[in-house]
Design a protein around this motif. Structure first.
Motif, mmCIF file in Angstrom:
data_model
loop_
_atom_site.group_PDB
_atom_site.id
_atom_site.type_symbol
_atom_site.label_atom_id
_atom_site.label_comp_id
_atom_site.label_asym_id
_atom_site.label_seq_id
_atom_site.Cartn_x
_atom_site.Cartn_y
_atom_site.Cartn_z
ATOM 1 N N ALA A 69 0.810 -1.214 0.000
ATOM 2 C CA ALA A 69 0.000 0.000 0.000
ATOM 3 C C ALA A 69 0.845 1.265 0.000
ATOM 4 N N THR A 70 2.180 1.134 -0.014
ATOM 5 C CA THR A 70 3.018 2.322 0.172
ATOM 6 C C THR A 70 4.097 2.509 -0.882
ATOM 7 N N THR A 71 4.165 1.672 -1.893
ATOM 8 C CA THR A 71 5.186 1.870 -2.924
ATOM 9 C C THR A 71 4.704 2.909 -3.935
ATOM 10 N N PRO A 72 5.622 3.586 -4.625
ATOM 11 C CA PRO A 72 5.227 4.572 -5.636
ATOM 12 C C PRO A 72 4.387 3.920 -6.729
ATOM 13 N N THR A 73 3.440 4.655 -7.240
ATOM 14 C CA THR A 73 2.551 4.133 -8.287
ATOM 15 C C THR A 73 2.848 4.742 -9.649
ATOM 16 N N ASP A 74 3.830 5.635 -9.730
ATOM 17 C CA ASP A 74 4.114 6.319 -10.992
ATOM 18 C C ASP A 74 5.418 5.858 -11.627
ATOM 19 N N THR A 75 5.874 4.654 -11.292
ATOM 20 C CA THR A 75 7.119 4.147 -11.843
ATOM 21 C C THR A 75 6.849 3.133 -12.947
ATOM 22 N N THR A 76 7.760 3.077 -13.903
ATOM 23 C CA THR A 76 7.706 2.109 -14.989
ATOM 24 C C THR A 76 9.120 1.642 -15.266
ATOM 25 N N ALA A 77 9.254 0.624 -16.094
ATOM 26 C CA ALA A 77 10.594 0.154 -16.465
ATOM 27 C C ALA A 77 11.355 1.251 -17.208
ATOM 28 N N ALA A 78 10.637 2.061 -17.977
ATOM 29 C CA ALA A 78 11.278 3.147 -18.718
ATOM 30 C C ALA A 78 11.650 4.311 -17.807
ATOM 31 N N ASP A 79 10.850 4.559 -16.770
ATOM 32 C CA ASP A 79 11.112 5.623 -15.808
ATOM 33 C C ASP A 79 11.013 5.031 -14.404
ATOM 34 N N PRO A 80 12.044 4.280 -13.975
ATOM 35 C CA PRO A 80 11.952 3.513 -12.724
ATOM 36 C C PRO A 80 11.821 4.365 -11.476
ATOM 37 N N TRP A 81 12.206 5.637 -11.540
ATOM 38 C CA TRP A 81 12.158 6.471 -10.334
ATOM 39 C C TRP A 81 11.009 7.464 -10.368
ATOM 40 N N GLY A 82 10.161 7.383 -11.349
ATOM 41 C CA GLY A 82 9.006 8.273 -11.412
ATOM 42 C C GLY A 82 9.392 9.739 -11.449
ATOM 43 N N GLY A 83 10.524 10.052 -12.063
ATOM 44 C CA GLY A 83 10.959 11.438 -12.172
ATOM 45 C C GLY A 83 11.630 11.988 -10.923
ATOM 46 N N ARG A 84 11.753 11.185 -9.851
ATOM 47 C CA ARG A 84 12.367 11.671 -8.613
ATOM 48 C C ARG A 84 13.889 11.624 -8.697
ATOM 49 N N ASP A 85 14.512 12.545 -7.976
ATOM 50 C CA ASP A 85 15.977 12.613 -7.958
ATOM 51 C C ASP A 85 16.588 11.667 -6.935
ATOM 52 N N ARG A 86 15.776 11.198 -5.985
ATOM 53 C CA ARG A 86 16.278 10.274 -4.973
ATOM 54 C C ARG A 86 15.295 9.142 -4.806
ATOM 55 N N VAL A 87 15.817 7.960 -4.531
ATOM 56 C CA VAL A 87 14.987 6.814 -4.170
ATOM 57 C C VAL A 87 15.431 6.373 -2.780
ATOM 58 N N ASN A 88 14.470 6.185 -1.893
ATOM 59 C CA ASN A 88 14.753 5.880 -0.490
ATOM 60 C C ASN A 88 14.282 4.469 -0.144
ATOM 61 N N VAL A 89 15.214 3.664 0.330
ATOM 62 C CA VAL A 89 14.923 2.269 0.672
ATOM 63 C C VAL A 89 15.169 2.066 2.164
ATOM 64 N N LEU A 90 14.191 1.512 2.843
ATOM 65 C CA LEU A 90 14.288 1.258 4.277
ATOM 66 C C LEU A 90 14.861 -0.138 4.503
ATOM 67 N N LEU A 91 16.000 -0.200 5.178
ATOM 68 C CA LEU A 91 16.652 -1.470 5.494
ATOM 69 C C LEU A 91 16.262 -1.874 6.909
ATOM 70 N N LEU A 92 15.577 -2.988 7.025
ATOM 71 C CA LEU A 92 15.084 -3.465 8.314
ATOM 72 C C LEU A 92 15.746 -4.781 8.689
ATOM 73 N N GLY A 93 16.104 -4.921 9.946
ATOM 74 C CA GLY A 93 16.626 -6.179 10.452
ATOM 75 C C GLY A 93 15.764 -6.645 11.604
ATOM 76 N N GLY A 94 15.267 -7.863 11.521
ATOM 77 C CA GLY A 94 14.389 -8.371 12.558
ATOM 78 C C GLY A 94 14.751 -9.766 12.994
ATOM 79 N N ASP A 95 14.507 -10.072 14.250
ATOM 80 C CA ASP A 95 14.749 -11.418 14.768
ATOM 81 C C ASP A 95 13.529 -12.274 14.505
ATOM 82 N N GLY A 96 13.579 -13.056 13.473
ATOM 83 C CA GLY A 96 12.454 -13.927 13.138
ATOM 84 C C GLY A 96 12.360 -14.118 11.643
#
Length: 491
Positions: A167-194
């Motif tokens: 429900a939270t990923t960008p909806t304006d991205t395509t293979a031709a424009d993978p970042w949807g025109g944005r200058d930065r892409v932000n990825v959350l790195l999570l580490g969990g026990d389980g």
């Protein structure tokens, strides 16, 4: 009727002349036959042509056409990346590789059979058979390995990058424009026990990696697992549920259930489907919490099961870090259980999976902030080890481990673009900022306006935001991974 003079009639002419076929050519010596066989192995079909078989031209033409297909992908490596993230095509490729090898081996063997001398001693026959067999085996090894890599990659992509509904990923991205025109892409790195498929895990490692989509210049922001009152974006349904941040209205509530590391499990339990249809509501909630707290968009997440982290490090061949102070192995401060050993200080220590795990997790004698900084160094160490040659050499083990411990909402079609961006990131120095306890930051009562200013200044250093003095200096940790031994007694 007889002719005059009694002459006999001449015999009738045959209707067809006998067709004289040129005999097929054979080598005079075993060395010559093996030479023709090697030529036919390098350029399939040429051995047939040498022996006089016209079929060789068709075989050679097919081989050249195959080279053309390979060249089509090699000349633009992005095409190869696209192929690498298409499971069906990868499985087809594995089958094609097997068929091509069998056809190649057949031409090699038959070329030798046709080119060998008519008369050979038993020793020569045995020697020829051994050489041809070795030739086929030498080519079979990379052919089989390539087919295995294709099959392994297909399974990894289908397992990890399965286009998870979110429900939270960008909806304006395509293979031709993978970042949807944005200058930065932000990825959350999570580490969990389980296990990565569980919903009740706690995300004890929370790092936001912000990458410039043009240059690859990146900044990592580390947040403490015990940060209270995490904020949610104003336009998020979670802001309506928690207008004053992630906190309980019950004064007697367990504070441990309202820290940042509890968002993953608590939000889906309290407000199921509040963000919409999602296969990982916990990850969506943490993305929203980090976005609201830091004042930036969070596009995707990557969750790693810390219990399987040891296997990941072993699969990549270990990591190299600086150890500045003794780090406990095992031990539980709360239960009064002492460590069973320590990582001793020293520069450029190469750690296997077991010791890398405790480098990242050890808390006996240290606090959450020190562990958070070491986790940031571990991410950097893994980036350093993940050069293309090392990854390819150890890919079988890496892929099998990744299937068990990784989960993400990055769409499959964007993975080629992410690989391309990751190579740019590796060529630059990743800056690091950690929100650690100081006179400007307290995890119990964070100043989110200040945190957002720090983030804005880090991402746009040429456009300083208020306040004028650089608050980011208080939390800059770019050199935290260097060798700066702490003057303390060794346990």
């Amino acid at each position: 009727m007889s002719t005059s003079g009694g002459a006999e009639a001449s015999p009738a002419r045959p209707r067809h002349r006998a067709i004289r076929r040129r005999p097929f050519r054979r080598a005079r010596t075993l060395a010559g036959a093996l030479g023709v066989t090697v030529l036919g192995a390098v350029l399939p079909g040429t051995g047939y042509v040498w022996t006089g078989r016209r079929l060789g031209y068709a075989v050679l033409g097919g081989f050249l056409a195959l080279l053309g297909v390979v060249g089509y992908f090699v000349q633009d490596w992005h095409r190869a990346l696209d192929l690498a993230f298409e499971p069906v095509q990868l499985r087809v490729l594995a089958v094609v590789l097997g068929v091509v090898f069998v056809a190649w081996a057949f031409t090699v063997v038959t070329t030798y059979v046709m080119a060998r001398p008519a008369a050979m001693s038993r020793l020569e026959s045995a020697l020829g058979a051994v050489v041809v067999t070795l030739l086929c085996v030498l080519v079979a090894i990379p052919a089989v390995q390539s087919a295995r890599l294709a099959t392994t990659q297909a399974h990894l992509v289908a397992t990890v990058f399965d286009d998870e509904q979110t429900a939270t990923t960008p909806t304006d991205t395509t293979a031709a424009d993978p970042w949807g025109g944005r200058d930065r892409v932000n990825v959350l790195l999570l580490g969990g026990d389980g296990g990565v498929g569980r919903t009740g895990i706690r995300t004890d490692s929370v790092i936001l990696l912000s990458m410039d989509t043009h240059t690859g210049r990146s900044v990592m922001f580390s947040l403490p697992r015990n940060m209270m009152n995490a904020q949610f974006p104003a336009d998020s349904p979670l802001h309506g549920a928690f207008p004053d941040g992630f906190r309980s209205t019950d004064p007697a509530a367990d504070a441990g259930n309202w820290m940042l590391n509890a968002v993953y499990s608590q939000v889906p339990a309290l407000y199921p489907h509040i963000l919409g249809k999602s296969e990982n509501e916990g990850a969506d909630a943490v993305k929203q919490a980090v976005a609201g707290s830091l004042g930036v968009h969070v596009d995707y997440y990557l969750l790693i099961n810390l219990l399987g982290f040891q296997q990941l490090v072993d699969a990549i061949g270990g990591v190299t870090v600086n150890v500045n102070e003794p780090i406990a192995i095992n031990g539980n401060t709360d239960a009064g259980i002492p460590p069973t050993g320590y990582l001793q200080p020293g520069p450029d220590q190469h750690l296997d999976g077991f010791h890398a795990l405790w480098y990242s997790r050890g808390r006996w004698g240290s606090d959450d902030y020190q562990r958070m900084l070491r986790q940031r160094c571990m991410v950097n160490a893994i980036i350093e080890e993940a050069d293309p040659v090392n990854v390819l050499r150890r890919y079988q083990a890496l892929a099998k481990t990744g299937e068990k411990i990784l989960r993400t909402d990055v769409p499959r079609e964007l993975m080629p673009a992410f690989v391309d961006l990751a190579l740019k990131v590796k060529e630059t120095k990743v800056r690091s900022i950690a929100f650690i306890s100081s006179d400007r930051f307290s995890s119990a009562d964070p100043d989110f306006a200040w945190m957002q200013t720090v983030v804005a200044n880090a991402l746009e250093p040429h456009r300083r935001h208020a306040p004028k003095d650089d608050p980011g200096k208080a939390v800059r940790t770019d050199d935290v991974c260097g060798y700066h031994p702490v003057a303390a007694a060794t346990p």
